[in-house]
Design an enzyme around this catalytic site. Structure first.
Site, PDB file in Angstrom:
ATOM      1  N   GLY A 136       7.546   2.581   1.998  1.00  0.00           N
ATOM      2  CA  GLY A 136       8.975   2.710   1.752  1.00  0.00           C
ATOM      3  C   GLY A 136       9.445   2.107   0.447  1.00  0.00           C
ATOM      4  O   GLY A 136      10.621   1.744   0.317  1.00  0.00           O
ATOM      5  N   LYS A 137       8.561   2.031  -0.550  1.00  0.00           N
ATOM      6  CA  LYS A 137       8.953   1.443  -1.835  1.00  0.00           C
ATOM      7  C   LYS A 137      10.077   2.237  -2.497  1.00  0.00           C
ATOM      8  O   LYS A 137      11.065   1.671  -2.965  1.00  0.00           O
ATOM      9  CB  LYS A 137       7.737   1.356  -2.766  1.00  0.00           C
ATOM     10  CG  LYS A 137       6.650   0.385  -2.306  1.00  0.00           C
ATOM     11  CD  LYS A 137       5.516   0.294  -3.303  1.00  0.00           C
ATOM     12  CE  LYS A 137       4.739   1.594  -3.419  1.00  0.00           C
ATOM     13  NZ  LYS A 137       4.073   1.993  -2.155  1.00  0.00           N
ATOM     14  N   SER A 138       9.910   3.559  -2.556  1.00  0.00           N
ATOM     15  CA  SER A 138      10.931   4.396  -3.194  1.00  0.00           C
ATOM     16  C   SER A 138      12.238   4.367  -2.411  1.00  0.00           C
ATOM     17  O   SER A 138      13.325   4.357  -2.995  1.00  0.00           O
ATOM     18  CB  SER A 138      10.434   5.838  -3.340  1.00  0.00           C
ATOM     19  OG  SER A 138       9.323   5.890  -4.215  1.00  0.00           O
TER      20      SER A 138
ATOM     21  N   ALA B 289       0.861  -1.181   0.000  1.00  0.00           N
ATOM     22  CA  ALA B 289       0.000   0.000   0.000  1.00  0.00           C
ATOM     23  C   ALA B 289       0.900   1.235   0.000  1.00  0.00           C
ATOM     24  O   ALA B 289       2.130   1.131  -0.038  1.00  0.00           O
ATOM     25  CB  ALA B 289      -0.905  -0.023   1.236  1.00  0.00           C
TER      26      ALA B 289
ATOM     27  N   TYR C 259      -4.158  10.274  -0.327  1.00  0.00           N
ATOM     28  CA  TYR C 259      -4.251   8.845  -0.059  1.00  0.00           C
ATOM     29  C   TYR C 259      -3.870   8.507   1.374  1.00  0.00           C
ATOM     30  O   TYR C 259      -3.014   9.173   1.971  1.00  0.00           O
ATOM     31  CB  TYR C 259      -3.336   8.067  -1.017  1.00  0.00           C
ATOM     32  CG  TYR C 259      -3.801   8.114  -2.461  1.00  0.00           C
ATOM     33  CD1 TYR C 259      -4.830   7.287  -2.906  1.00  0.00           C
ATOM     34  CD2 TYR C 259      -3.210   8.995  -3.366  1.00  0.00           C
ATOM     35  CE1 TYR C 259      -5.248   7.331  -4.223  1.00  0.00           C
ATOM     36  CE2 TYR C 259      -3.635   9.040  -4.689  1.00  0.00           C
ATOM     37  CZ  TYR C 259      -4.655   8.209  -5.105  1.00  0.00           C
ATOM     38  OH  TYR C 259      -5.085   8.253  -6.399  1.00  0.00           O
TER      39      TYR C 259
ATOM     40  N   VAL D 201      -6.601   6.211 -11.807  1.00  0.00           N
ATOM     41  CA  VAL D 201      -5.315   6.890 -11.623  1.00  0.00           C
ATOM     42  C   VAL D 201      -5.529   8.366 -11.307  1.00  0.00           C
ATOM     43  O   VAL D 201      -6.041   9.122 -12.138  1.00  0.00           O
ATOM     44  CB  VAL D 201      -4.430   6.754 -12.870  1.00  0.00           C
ATOM     45  CG1 VAL D 201      -3.131   7.539 -12.684  1.00  0.00           C
ATOM     46  CG2 VAL D 201      -4.137   5.290 -13.158  1.00  0.00           C
TER      47      VAL D 201
ATOM     48  N   GLU E 156       6.865   3.128  -9.268  1.00  0.00           N
ATOM     49  CA  GLU E 156       5.480   3.298  -9.725  1.00  0.00           C
ATOM     50  C   GLU E 156       5.118   2.265 -10.788  1.00  0.00           C
ATOM     51  O   GLU E 156       4.510   2.570 -11.824  1.00  0.00           O
ATOM     52  CB  GLU E 156       5.263   4.717 -10.254  1.00  0.00           C
ATOM     53  CG  GLU E 156       5.635   5.820  -9.286  1.00  0.00           C
ATOM     54  CD  GLU E 156       4.805   5.833  -8.005  1.00  0.00           C
ATOM     55  OE1 GLU E 156       3.758   5.153  -7.951  1.00  0.00           O
ATOM     56  OE2 GLU E 156       5.217   6.518  -7.046  1.00  0.00           O
TER      57      GLU E 156
ATOM     58  N   GLN F  89       2.928   0.101 -10.934  1.00  0.00           N
ATOM     59  CA  GLN F  89       1.506  -0.126 -11.197  1.00  0.00           C
ATOM     60  C   GLN F  89       1.049   0.553 -12.485  1.00  0.00           C
ATOM     61  O   GLN F  89       0.033   0.190 -13.070  1.00  0.00           O
ATOM     62  CB  GLN F  89       0.643   0.346 -10.021  1.00  0.00           C
ATOM     63  CG  GLN F  89       0.577   1.857  -9.813  1.00  0.00           C
ATOM     64  CD  GLN F  89       1.700   2.371  -8.929  1.00  0.00           C
ATOM     65  OE1 GLN F  89       2.636   1.641  -8.612  1.00  0.00           O
ATOM     66  NE2 GLN F  89       1.589   3.623  -8.502  1.00  0.00           N
TER      67      GLN F  89
END
Length: 205
Positions: A14-16, A10, A178, A170, A88, A90
């Protein structure tokens, strides 16, 4: 052998940060990673990946017209590129995920994708669905709901702070748009309980 990786979560997991740390690890060993981010996302500037803890890096841009196989071949292939890191993810098309699989299988370049699994309604993004189907390795990064449970969903807020229950898949935004929630609070929020998307007020004695 190279592999296709998908790190998903979600928002605010911490993806980046993980992507930028991965890129740093490659560079520290004298290797050449290439970073990509979605052209549609200009929150931190065009062609810029940034994390909430202050890390940032320039990146190549991809949109629906990007052909990853052709791009890697035009830039020297495995001899010049030691890894592709995609933020990103997705926003990738199904065809582009298939291209990335070809980059791995045919050109022997590892590809590591970072992205959301589902949209604000809890539906899979097409690119994420394809990555979940064909990636060699899947890994979930953990985000936390305000209740303390693992957040697996992302809700979208309107200008008045209410949870949106319909709309385009999007819409680019940060924490003002968010919020990450556990499944239970996401279900409640989509059912009309707007307070489910907000932490209970803490009263200090």
């Amino acid at each position: 052998m190279a592999q296709l990786y998908f790190y998903y979560s979600a928002m605010n997991a911490g993806k980046s940060t993980s992507l930028l740390q991965n890129a740093h690890n490659y560079k520290e060993r004298g290797l050449a990673p290439v970073l990509f981010t979605a052209a549609i996302d200009e929150r931190y500037g065009k062609g810029r990946i940034a994390s909430r803890i202050g890390l940032a890096s320039d990146a190549e841009l991809f949109d629906d017209s990007t052909d990853f196989v052709a791009w890697v071949q035009a830039h020297g292939g495995r001899a010049s590129i030691h890894c592709i890191l995609i933020d990103e993810a997705q926003f990738l098309t199904v065809a582009q995920v298939n291209q990335l699989a070809a980059v791995v299988d045919d050109l022997n370049v590892p590809v590591v994708c970072y992205g959301l699994r589902t949209d604000f309604m809890g539906e899979l993004f097409p690119g994420s669905a394809r990555l979940l189907a064909i990636a060699d390795k899947l890994s979930e990064l953990k985000a936390i709901c305000h209740c303390g449970r693992k957040a697996t969903m992302t809700a979208r807020l309107s200008g008045d702070g209410k949870v949106q229950q319909s709309g385009e898949q999007v819409v680019i935004g940060n924490n003002d748009v968010y919020v990450s929630l556990c499944r239970a609070h996401h279900r409640a929020a989509l059912a009309g309980d707007h307070a489910a998307a907000k932490p209970a007020r803490i009263i200090k004695e």
